[in-house]
Design a protein around this motif. Structure first.
Motif, mmCIF file in Angstrom:
data_model
loop_
_atom_site.group_PDB
_atom_site.id
_atom_site.type_symbol
_atom_site.label_atom_id
_atom_site.label_comp_id
_atom_site.label_asym_id
_atom_site.label_seq_id
_atom_site.Cartn_x
_atom_site.Cartn_y
_atom_site.Cartn_z
ATOM 1 N N MET A 9 0.836 -1.193 0.000
ATOM 2 C CA MET A 9 0.000 0.000 0.000
ATOM 3 C C MET A 9 0.869 1.241 0.000
ATOM 4 S SD MET A 9 -1.448 0.069 3.884
ATOM 5 C CE MET A 9 -0.389 0.346 5.273
ATOM 6 N N HIS A 13 4.543 2.159 -1.622
ATOM 7 C CA HIS A 13 4.244 1.137 -2.620
ATOM 8 C C HIS A 13 5.167 1.221 -3.819
ATOM 9 C CE1 HIS A 13 2.056 -1.621 -5.087
ATOM 10 N NE2 HIS A 13 1.790 -0.677 -5.979
ATOM 11 N N ASP A 386 -7.463 3.910 6.539
ATOM 12 C CA ASP A 386 -7.356 3.245 5.238
ATOM 13 C C ASP A 386 -8.702 3.288 4.501
ATOM 14 O OD1 ASP A 386 -6.151 -0.045 4.144
ATOM 15 O OD2 ASP A 386 -6.137 1.929 3.192
ATOM 16 N N LEU A 388 -10.427 0.651 1.937
ATOM 17 C CA LEU A 388 -10.299 -0.675 1.348
ATOM 18 C C LEU A 388 -11.598 -1.070 0.655
ATOM 19 C CD1 LEU A 388 -8.653 -3.415 1.146
ATOM 20 C CD2 LEU A 388 -9.901 -4.098 3.210
ATOM 21 N N ARG A 556 -8.225 2.998 -1.877
ATOM 22 C CA ARG A 556 -6.764 3.041 -1.772
ATOM 23 C C ARG A 556 -6.168 1.677 -2.064
ATOM 24 N NH1 ARG A 556 -3.601 4.628 3.834
ATOM 25 N NH2 ARG A 556 -1.506 4.847 2.983
ATOM 26 N N ARG A 557 -6.839 0.620 -1.539
ATOM 27 C CA ARG A 557 -6.416 -0.753 -1.784
ATOM 28 C C ARG A 557 -7.638 -1.586 -2.109
ATOM 29 N NH1 ARG A 557 -3.476 -3.175 3.079
ATOM 30 N NH2 ARG A 557 -5.156 -2.179 4.224
ATOM 31 N N LEU A 568 -4.335 -8.865 -2.212
ATOM 32 C CA LEU A 568 -4.440 -7.455 -1.869
ATOM 33 C C LEU A 568 -3.530 -6.643 -2.778
ATOM 34 C CD1 LEU A 568 -5.707 -5.568 0.338
ATOM 35 C CD2 LEU A 568 -3.574 -5.851 1.597
ATOM 36 N N GLY A 569 -4.004 -5.505 -3.250
ATOM 37 C CA GLY A 569 -3.188 -4.633 -4.079
ATOM 38 C C GLY A 569 -3.996 -3.460 -4.583
ATOM 39 N N ASP A 570 -3.411 -2.692 -5.501
ATOM 40 C CA ASP A 570 -4.177 -1.627 -6.144
ATOM 41 C C ASP A 570 -4.654 -2.109 -7.507
ATOM 42 O OD1 ASP A 570 -1.195 0.333 -6.882
ATOM 43 O OD2 ASP A 570 -2.000 -1.425 -7.892
#
Length: 611
Positions: A9, A13, A386, A388, A556-557, A568-570
């Motif tokens: 994140m 990142h 965050d 998410l 954001r993620r 998990l990621g963008d």
């Protein structure tokens, strides 16, 4: 073991990605250095494989000058027969080249498998846990991708290099002056093609995002028509759709131009030498070059350089990309467990286990002891502040995860922490001040509008209430209902209006953690975007169980759930690394052909799961 940590994140990142890329390149280079003898053997047989290319121009020149051009067809046919024999010799060299290629690739694959198994064995997992074998199986799929891409890139690279060297030697033998007409255009084409690669990737993503925005905007004219009419937003939504149509058209045209540019660049390197040879033919003849020499140079270009350049460009933009991406993924998933713990314990936004961090530690949950777990061995850190988004197929366990995050469901194993303490240890009254969940089915009760809006924040000031109503776009609804003190009849509200009431209620709540479980599914895309932007700007943590791709893009993620693992990621990372996410993008935006075009070079099929 299903793992998703805060290690991927921003703001660190970019540095994380560059570090992984450097480690992936180092892994490939190390594998090459350890097999120098195999590479020398590969190069030796490649020389034999290059015999037809080396002789093609020379044989054509001799057949023309010494045979057909002076009326001696027998000599011309002899030279053509020599070329045919050279093709057989080259085929024999190709056979041994492939064998040598296997001697390079297979040991490298074995090294990767050992790396994967070693990492899985070192990972702390309870004895007898069947999911460890599944973890290894999933990682070995990445190994097979690397194996195939590595072999493809080596073949394409060595053949291109051999053909360029063979052509250079042949042109020197024919006439060294020909090099200035043939090699510079090829070198220029390679440089220009390298410059277009990044632009093509960026243009492809822009086109996908434009399709998604157009799809979401168009949906407002269908399923959201009732809410649009109630709010009097017909003109606004029509203008919005028109704007997205123009944006999508511009993105598509831009991608087409970049693709056309890359195609033209490759064609430039293949055809420009031929045009230069033909255009300068009279000058070459005037200084002593024969017709056979000129035709031999043309043969070198058309039979050697041109197809080699096209194949090389295809290899870099296809298997080359997958080689780097998948090797990077292997580096990430096989790092030492201590490294993973260090990165996950130091979130990049500065929170260190304090505040309202949400942490899932080895959480599993099933709706009965005999049913397959819906959530299996999930590790997830959601730092305070965050944003998410959780995506995945219907029924995969997204709402179950929302229940676990808010304490409505108790894990069968593992634990869920908020502010450093287990959810089960918090008294209900205190837990209500830490998190709020808005489900898909909104709860609106008979009473005043104010009572419904202030349900989670009793006695809130009118000014604060007005700010929340305005930010979430509920002003027209409140005015239509008769103001804050008007009596509200839930049966007279549409599903979207009920959701809007509950969303304002959640926004006013003092809880630092807000979980929206498809809580905007009855709103049109524009209203949904406004709501999510308002919550993202609110102080605290936002978790969105997404039902539209636009929700994921605003986060954001992104957490992708598929029943067997969570990734998990963008957006960009998941497009490259998650086959399921690419499928979901295609499903949501209604443009599966474009998404398939992005992923057709992946040698494996998307994973699936049930929950």
């Amino acid at each position: 073991m299903t793992t998703a940590t805060a290690a991927v994140m921003p703001p660190g990142h970019g540095r994380h990605r560059s570090t992984v890329g450097a480690e992936a390149r180092g892994l490939l280079l190390t594998g090459a250095r350890e097999r120098r003898s195999e590479f020398r053997g590969l190069a030796g047989w490649s020389v034999l494989e290059a015999v037809p290319t080396l002789l093609s121009g020379l044989v054509v020149a001799r057949a023309i000058d010494d045979g057909f051009l002076i009326g001696r067809p027998g000599i011309g046919l002899f030279w053509l027969a020599v070329l045919g024999i050279s093709v057989l010799v080259g085929s024999w060299g190709t056979r041994h080249t492939l064998a040598r290629l296997a001697a390079v690739v297979e040991p490298f694959r074995d090294d990767l498998v050992r790396r994967v198994v070693r990492a899985a064995v070192r990972r702390p997992t309870p004895v007898g846990d069947a999911d460890q074998g599944g973890d290894v199986a999933r990682l070995t799929q990445h190994v097979e991708i690397v194996r195939e891409a590595y072999a493809a890139v080596l073949m394409v690279g060595q053949r291109f290099l051999v053909i360029v060297l063979s052509t250079t030697v042949g042109l020197v033998v024919l006439d060294p002056g020909l090099l200035a007409l043939v090699l510079p255009p090829v070198a220029l084409a390679l440089v220009l093609f390298a410059c277009t690669l990044r632009g093509m990737a960026r243009g492809q993503r822009d086109s996908i995002l434009a399709d998604e925005r157009l799809s979401d905007s168009s949906a407002a004219l269908g399923v959201g028509m009732r809410d649009v009419v109630v709010c009097g937003g017909e003109d606004l939504i029509c203008k919005d759709v028109g704007r997205h149509i123009a944006s999508q058209a511009a993105a598509t045209v831009g991608l087409g131009r970049r693709t056309a540019l890359a195609t033209a660049v490759v064609a430039l390197g293949g055809w420009l030498p031929v045009l230069l040879l033909l255009a300068t033919g009279p000058a070459l003849v005037a200084r002593g070059a024969t017709a056979g020499v000129i035709l031999g140079a043309v043969a070198y270009t058309l039979q050697g350089l041109q197809p080699a350049l096209q194949t090389f460009a295809d290899g870099l933009s296809g298997p080359g990309l997958w080689l780097m991406v998948t090797t990077g993924r292997l580096v990430e998933t096989t790092k030492a467990e201590t490294t993973a713990e260090t990165t996950s314990s130091q979130p990049a936004d500065g929170h260190h286990g304090a505040g309202s961090d949400l942490v899932l530690e080895d959480v599993s949950f099933g709706y009965s002891p005999w049913a397959a777990p819906v959530v299996r061995r999930l590790d997830l850190t959601i730092p305070a502040g965050d944003h998410l988004a959780v995506v995945g197929p219907s029924g995969i366990g997204k709402s179950t995860l929302a229940g676990l995050l808010t304490g409505l469901l108790t894990p069968a194993s593992g634990r869920v922490l908020i502010a450093g303490a287990d959810l089960t240890s918090w008294p209900n009254a205190e837990l209500a001040h830490l998190r709020v969940l808005i489900p898909q089915e909104a709860y609106v009760f008979a009473g005043s509008v104010r009572d419904n809006l202030e349900y989670l924040a009793l006695g809130v000031a009118d000014a604060q209430l007005a700010v929340a109503v305005d930010r979430l776009g509920a002003r027209r609804l409140v005015e239509r209902l008769g103001g804050y003190d008007a009596v509200l009849d839930p049966t007279e509200l549409s599903s979207g209006e009920q959701q809007l009431i509950t969303l304002v209620r959640a926004y006013l709540s003092p809880a630092p953690v807000v979980v929206l479980d498809e809580a905007t599914c009855h709103l049109d895309p524009a209203a949904e975007a406004r709501v999510e932007r308002a919550f993202a700007g609110r102080s605290g943590t936002l978790v969105v169980i997404a039902h539209r791709m636009s929700s994921a893009l605003r986060a954001r993620r992104i957490l992708v759930m598929d029943g067997s693992q969570a990734r998990l990621g963008d957006h960009e990372d998941l497009l490259l690394n998650s086959a399921l996410y690419r499928d979901l993008v295609g499903h949501w935006n209604g443009s599966g052909q474009r998404v398939v075009a992005v992923r057709t070079q992946s040698p494996h099929n998307p994973a699936s799961g049930t929950g």
